[in-house]
Design an enzyme around this catalytic site. Structure first.
Site, PDB file in Angstrom:
ATOM      1  N   LYS A   1       0.815  -1.222   0.000  1.00  0.00           N
ATOM      2  CA  LYS A   1       0.000   0.000   0.000  1.00  0.00           C
ATOM      3  C   LYS A   1       0.854   1.280   0.000  1.00  0.00           C
ATOM      4  O   LYS A   1       0.508   2.232  -0.693  1.00  0.00           O
ATOM      5  CB  LYS A   1      -1.036   0.024   1.123  1.00  0.00           C
ATOM      6  CG  LYS A   1      -0.573  -0.444   2.458  1.00  0.00           C
ATOM      7  CD  LYS A   1      -1.708  -0.524   3.442  1.00  0.00           C
ATOM      8  CE  LYS A   1      -1.191  -0.382   4.861  1.00  0.00           C
ATOM      9  NZ  LYS A   1       0.046  -1.140   5.167  1.00  0.00           N
TER      10      LYS A   1
ATOM     11  N   ARG B   1      -6.336   2.550  11.117  1.00  0.00           N
ATOM     12  CA  ARG B   1      -5.922   1.183  11.414  1.00  0.00           C
ATOM     13  C   ARG B   1      -6.814   0.567  12.491  1.00  0.00           C
ATOM     14  O   ARG B   1      -6.627  -0.594  12.836  1.00  0.00           O
ATOM     15  CB  ARG B   1      -4.480   1.183  11.903  1.00  0.00           C
ATOM     16  CG  ARG B   1      -3.456   0.664  10.900  1.00  0.00           C
ATOM     17  CD  ARG B   1      -2.120   0.699  11.588  1.00  0.00           C
ATOM     18  NE  ARG B   1      -1.065  -0.016  10.972  1.00  0.00           N
ATOM     19  CZ  ARG B   1      -0.193   0.499  10.110  1.00  0.00           C
ATOM     20  NH1 ARG B   1      -0.335   1.702   9.652  1.00  0.00           N
ATOM     21  NH2 ARG B   1       0.821  -0.236   9.684  1.00  0.00           N
TER      22      ARG B   1
ATOM     23  N   ARG C   1      14.292  -1.302   7.804  1.00  0.00           N
ATOM     24  CA  ARG C   1      13.502  -0.635   8.851  1.00  0.00           C
ATOM     25  C   ARG C   1      13.617  -1.426  10.143  1.00  0.00           C
ATOM     26  O   ARG C   1      13.525  -2.650  10.119  1.00  0.00           O
ATOM     27  CB  ARG C   1      12.025  -0.581   8.415  1.00  0.00           C
ATOM     28  CG  ARG C   1      11.648   0.747   7.817  1.00  0.00           C
ATOM     29  CD  ARG C   1      10.266   0.739   7.262  1.00  0.00           C
ATOM     30  NE  ARG C   1       9.226   0.345   8.207  1.00  0.00           N
ATOM     31  CZ  ARG C   1       7.937   0.516   7.979  1.00  0.00           C
ATOM     32  NH1 ARG C   1       7.534   1.082   6.858  1.00  0.00           N
ATOM     33  NH2 ARG C   1       7.035   0.128   8.852  1.00  0.00           N
TER      34      ARG C   1
ATOM     35  N   ARG D   1       3.434  -7.707  14.047  1.00  0.00           N
ATOM     36  CA  ARG D   1       2.631  -6.737  13.292  1.00  0.00           C
ATOM     37  C   ARG D   1       1.525  -7.435  12.507  1.00  0.00           C
ATOM     38  O   ARG D   1       0.438  -6.898  12.331  1.00  0.00           O
ATOM     39  CB  ARG D   1       3.539  -5.927  12.349  1.00  0.00           C
ATOM     40  CG  ARG D   1       4.415  -4.944  13.128  1.00  0.00           C
ATOM     41  CD  ARG D   1       5.589  -4.463  12.330  1.00  0.00           C
ATOM     42  NE  ARG D   1       5.213  -3.601  11.233  1.00  0.00           N
ATOM     43  CZ  ARG D   1       5.928  -3.473  10.121  1.00  0.00           C
ATOM     44  NH1 ARG D   1       7.035  -4.142   9.960  1.00  0.00           N
ATOM     45  NH2 ARG D   1       5.511  -2.669   9.177  1.00  0.00           N
TER      46      ARG D   1
ATOM     47  N   ARG E   1      12.760  -5.612   2.255  1.00  0.00           N
ATOM     48  CA  ARG E   1      12.420  -4.194   2.176  1.00  0.00           C
ATOM     49  C   ARG E   1      13.557  -3.320   2.728  1.00  0.00           C
ATOM     50  O   ARG E   1      14.168  -3.641   3.739  1.00  0.00           O
ATOM     51  CB  ARG E   1      11.141  -3.916   2.969  1.00  0.00           C
ATOM     52  CG  ARG E   1      10.775  -2.435   2.947  1.00  0.00           C
ATOM     53  CD  ARG E   1       9.334  -2.202   3.199  1.00  0.00           C
ATOM     54  NE  ARG E   1       8.994  -2.313   4.611  1.00  0.00           N
ATOM     55  CZ  ARG E   1       7.776  -2.028   5.079  1.00  0.00           C
ATOM     56  NH1 ARG E   1       6.814  -1.677   4.249  1.00  0.00           N
ATOM     57  NH2 ARG E   1       7.526  -2.145   6.362  1.00  0.00           N
TER      58      ARG E   1
HETATM   59  P1  AMP Z   1       3.643   1.622   8.544  1.00  0.00           P
HETATM   60  O1  AMP Z   1       4.739   2.492   8.041  1.00  0.00           O
HETATM   61  O2  AMP Z   1       2.290   2.000   8.022  1.00  0.00           O
HETATM   62  O3  AMP Z   1       3.947   0.145   8.373  1.00  0.00           O
HETATM   63  O4  AMP Z   1       3.558   1.868  10.133  1.00  0.00           O
HETATM   64  C1  AMP Z   1       4.654   1.583  10.968  1.00  0.00           C
HETATM   65  C2  AMP Z   1       4.201   1.548  12.413  1.00  0.00           C
HETATM   66  O5  AMP Z   1       3.659   2.816  12.789  1.00  0.00           O
HETATM   67  C3  AMP Z   1       3.086   0.552  12.719  1.00  0.00           C
HETATM   68  O6  AMP Z   1       3.595  -0.756  12.949  1.00  0.00           O
HETATM   69  C4  AMP Z   1       2.492   1.168  13.991  1.00  0.00           C
HETATM   70  O7  AMP Z   1       3.336   0.955  15.109  1.00  0.00           O
HETATM   71  C5  AMP Z   1       2.557   2.650  13.670  1.00  0.00           C
HETATM   72  N1  AMP Z   1       1.336   3.128  12.975  1.00  0.00           N
HETATM   73  C6  AMP Z   1       1.237   3.559  11.687  1.00  0.00           C
HETATM   74  N2  AMP Z   1      -0.015   3.944  11.414  1.00  0.00           N
HETATM   75  C7  AMP Z   1      -0.735   3.763  12.542  1.00  0.00           C
HETATM   76  C8  AMP Z   1      -2.093   3.953  12.889  1.00  0.00           C
HETATM   77  N3  AMP Z   1      -2.994   4.417  11.978  1.00  0.00           N
HETATM   78  N4  AMP Z   1      -2.484   3.654  14.148  1.00  0.00           N
HETATM   79  C9  AMP Z   1      -1.606   3.187  15.069  1.00  0.00           C
HETATM   80  N5  AMP Z   1      -0.308   2.971  14.799  1.00  0.00           N
HETATM   81  C10 AMP Z   1       0.138   3.243  13.559  1.00  0.00           C
END
Ligand code: AMP
Length: 225
Positions: A13, A88, A161, A172, A128
């Site tokens: 995404k 989320r 990351r 996750r 990644r």
């Molecule tokens: P992402 O880059 O979208 O994979 O997000 C990395 C991390 O940020 C996730 O594993 C969560 O710890 C946190 N995170 C991102 N978006 C949200 C959200 N909408 N609500 C809560 N935690 C978030």
């Protein structure tokens, strides 16, 4: 065009949100990027956010909502956008709907769910990499930078990351199934859910997305991709 991208980590995404913004006039907004910026500031809130992220858990709703909704409000009424990683949780989705209504803005048009298996997620995230400078995503096998280890856009170093460590990926995935997967039913209930495969290569996935948006009359048939 007002889109929400749903899907487990590694389903593509973020990459598709970036592509859509490069090729169409759609502003991307990634909650993960906003949270990483907050974490980098290193203040007490940033340190708290970093802890949640590195453990593979969700950051509390009120923190994420404050960051994302403040930024979104600034986009204004006419801006097309794609939300990557937000909402989320169902509470975030309801806050989003309420905020758009309160600002007198059009509601979300579609929520696109990127569907992929856990095995594929693990394989994807293991390869990644991300630019430490501008945060562009890469993948060692499927989306490598032109020069190994250097970002195509800013020349920054390309690094894994911290939350892509194998045990964190597993966590996750579980968190996604428990907290975020219910959003599929939420948007289905609103008649806004559409699905695409998270398992295709980057360009195939983009073409599937474009076809979907054209079918919904949210994108024209211009050949610009
Ligand atoms: P992402 O880059 O979208 O994979 O997000 C990395 C991390 O940020 C996730 O594993 C969560 O710890 C946190 N995170 C991102 N978006 C949200 C959200 N909408 N609500 C809560 N935690 C978030």
């Amino acid at each position: 065009m007002r889109l929400v991208f749903l899907g487990p980590p590694g389903s593509g995404k973020g990459t598709q949100a970036a592509l859509l913004s490069q090729r169409r006039q759609v502003e991307p907004l990634s909650s993960g990027d906003l949270l990483r910026e907050a974490a980098d500031r290193g203040d007490p809130l940033g340190r708290q956010v970093k802890g949640f992220m590195e453990a593979g858990g969700l950051v509390p709703d009120r923190v994420v909502e404050a960051l994302v909704l403040t930024r979104l409000e600034r986009f204004g009424k006419r801006q097309s956008f794609v939300l990557d990683g937000f909402p989320r949780t169902e509470s975030q989705a309801r806050s989003l709907d309420r905020s758009l209504a309160r600002w007198g803005q059009m509601p979300i048009d579609l929520a696109v769910h990127f569907e992929i298996s856990e095995e594929r997620v693990i394989a994807r995230l293991a390869g990644r990499r991300v630019c430490a400078g501008c945060r562009t995503n890469y993948h060692l096998q499927t989306l490598p930078p032109r020069e190994p280890g250097r970002c195509d856009h800013c020349g920054g170093a390309i690094i894994p990351r911290p939350d892509d460590a194998p045990e964190t990926i597993r966590k996750r995935w579980v968190v996604y199934q428990q907290e975020s997967r219910p959003l599929v039913a939420f948007y289905e209930g609103q008649g806004k859910l559409r699905r695409i495969s998270g398992d295709a290569c980057v360009e195939e996935q983009y073409q599937a997305l474009l076809q979907l948006l054209r079918g919904e009359r949210l994108a024209d048939a211009s050949p610009s991709g």
